[in-house]
Design a protein around this motif. Sequence first.
Motif, short mmCIF file in Angstrom:
data_model
loop_
_atom_site.label_atom_id
_atom_site.label_comp_id
_atom_site.label_asym_id
_atom_site.label_seq_id
_atom_site.Cartn_x
_atom_site.Cartn_y
_atom_site.Cartn_z
N LEU A 120 -22.96 47.39 47.41
CA LEU A 120 -21.64 47.85 47.85
C LEU A 120 -20.58 47.51 46.81
CD1 LEU A 120 -22.02 46.56 51.50
CD2 LEU A 120 -22.19 48.93 50.73
N ILE A 121 -19.50 48.26 46.86
CA ILE A 121 -18.34 47.95 46.02
C ILE A 121 -17.79 46.59 46.44
CG2 ILE A 121 -15.92 48.59 45.65
CD1 ILE A 121 -16.85 51.52 45.79
N ASN A 122 -17.38 45.78 45.48
CA ASN A 122 -16.70 44.53 45.79
C ASN A 122 -15.20 44.80 45.69
OD1 ASN A 122 -15.39 42.07 45.66
ND2 ASN A 122 -17.05 41.07 44.51
N PRO A 123 -14.47 44.71 46.83
CA PRO A 123 -13.04 45.05 46.79
C PRO A 123 -12.27 44.22 45.76
CG PRO A 123 -13.77 44.75 49.06
CD PRO A 123 -14.91 44.31 48.18
N PHE A 124 -12.76 43.01 45.47
CA PHE A 124 -12.02 42.11 44.58
C PHE A 124 -12.24 42.42 43.10
CE2 PHE A 124 -12.69 39.99 48.58
CZ PHE A 124 -11.39 39.68 48.92
N ARG A 126 -13.00 45.73 42.07
CA ARG A 126 -13.08 47.20 41.97
C ARG A 126 -12.45 47.74 40.70
NH1 ARG A 126 -8.82 45.68 44.68
NH2 ARG A 126 -6.90 46.88 44.67
N ALA B 9 -14.53 43.44 54.28
CA ALA B 9 -13.86 42.64 53.25
C ALA B 9 -12.66 43.43 52.76
CB ALA B 9 -14.82 42.36 52.10
N ASN B 81 -17.37 53.64 54.29
CA ASN B 81 -16.91 53.25 52.95
C ASN B 81 -16.45 54.44 52.11
OD1 ASN B 81 -17.11 50.55 53.41
ND2 ASN B 81 -19.12 50.31 52.44
N GLN B 86 -11.05 51.63 48.03
CA GLN B 86 -11.96 50.62 47.48
C GLN B 86 -11.51 49.19 47.71
OE1 GLN B 86 -13.22 51.36 43.48
NE2 GLN B 86 -14.37 53.18 44.08
N GLN B 89 -13.72 47.38 52.25
CA GLN B 89 -15.08 47.88 52.34
C GLN B 89 -15.79 47.25 53.54
OE1 GLN B 89 -16.95 50.22 49.65
NE2 GLN B 89 -14.86 50.75 50.22
N VAL B 90 -16.60 48.06 54.19
CA VAL B 90 -17.40 47.60 55.32
C VAL B 90 -18.70 47.03 54.76
CG1 VAL B 90 -18.68 48.30 57.38
CG2 VAL B 90 -16.41 49.28 56.90
N TYR B 91 -19.04 45.80 55.13
CA TYR B 91 -20.25 45.16 54.62
C TYR B 91 -21.41 45.25 55.59
CZ TYR B 91 -18.42 43.32 50.28
OH TYR B 91 -17.95 43.21 49.00
#
Lengths: 245, 245
Positions: A120-124, A126, B9, B81, B86, B89-91
């Motif tokens: 998954l994308i890491n929001p932190f 991105r 997140a 997602n 971005q 995001q849903v984990y």
Amino acid sequence: MKRMKATIAYDGSGFAGYQIQLKTRTVQLELLRALKELHKGEPVEVVASGRTDSGVHATGQVIHFDTPFSMPTDSWVRALNVRLPQDIQVYNIEQADADFHARYHAKGKIYRYKWNRGKLINPFSRNHLVHVPQQIDVGRMEKAAQAFIGTHDFSSFCAANTNVVDKVRTIWRIDFEEHGEELHMVIEGSGFLYNMVRIIAGTLLEVGLNRREPEELADIIAACDRDAAGKTAAAHGLYLEKVHY
Amino acid sequence: MKRMKATIAYDGSGFAGYQIQLKTRTVQLELLRALKELHKGEPVEVVASGRTDSGVHATGQVIHFDTPFSMPTDSWVRALNVRLPQDIQVYNIEQADADFHARYHAKGKIYRYKWNRGKLINPFSRNHLVHVPQQIDVGRMEKAAQAFIGTHDFSSFCAANTNVVDKVRTIWRIDFEEHGEELHMVIEGSGFLYNMVRIIAGTLLEVGLNRREPEELADIIAACDRDAAGKTAAAHGLYLEKVHY
């Protein structure tokens, strides 16, 4: 007047690149503003080792400028950082030879390109890593990268809209580093054409994703044709890490 | 209808907090927009475990909502997602009991507060770590933190402008972790008042900077007076990490 050499870092996310432009926020604009304020309203010219594109980051960009001031390094760093936004920070500054030139005297550079291989994308991160959730075969990328080492005409790896005539450059090394979900490509060479690192990163990723064969790279280089290479990788994965003098 | 429980997140930097407000970008607004789009224009209500303030991050916020759709977890995660920006995001997402409630059923939470002890600001983490270049005595912070463990009236550690009457809460643990230049405070408890973690972090930091003594903490708690405690630490160091059910 003293010539100062400064090493700076910036988060490219908030900038329309390094070079000053009308009506957009650029790194050079913020540097000029901070230096002018420090010099009590007197404009100060700034020269960087090279431009970086919109979204591209730097952890070791080098600039030079002239000043009548004398201060210890720590005072210089503080004086500039309090006047700079937090997305640009000066890491080191020292007096250089009077003829030192950040651009013309650069003997080589290190760039780093970062991918996030997480599902998954890491929001932190991105804006700081390029997300590639597919399986990447790093061994294939390493094998393909060997074709770049040495001195070549890099026309296939240069944005078409450039004025540069001599497209011969030397690549000293390309290494891959795996840090958990992060995959980094570290490339060191004498100099780089416009978009060259991003086109190399994009083409090697296609090899890692089994869309090209490692053996194709020599032919792609020999073609001297931008259309022979792969896609230009996104700007926000790229970091200017070091400039050699 | 099925009740879904999702773990999300978000990077708080770009949001005016969790809760929906007029004319500002909030996390809840983006969630409602994405869910409405997925439900073909039908509005879907969302309930979170609690609000987070402007600039505060989450790595494990929990929400619930009701839906007529049935999908495997991976499809749910993907469907949401691609519709979310971005920085949210849903984990994870799973069907919960029909009466599951993200807020009322929360039995406890873990928050993490992050400081950057480096000499200089890091442009890449300026919105994710709070910069404290001074020497921090972590041992003093650990000693002082023991006063919080257990069940107390936390009036001294609650923003004055709150409607909550019962200010008794239970803290299960406060740990400090050192990751290179980063210092993290991890706090776990039954529930937290408005600004409680940030006031605890700010007060413990003052102990770490030798501005308060570890022995003062018991008196500060006993005072039941917001003015007895230290400053509210900045929002951008705080992360909601986990919600227990």
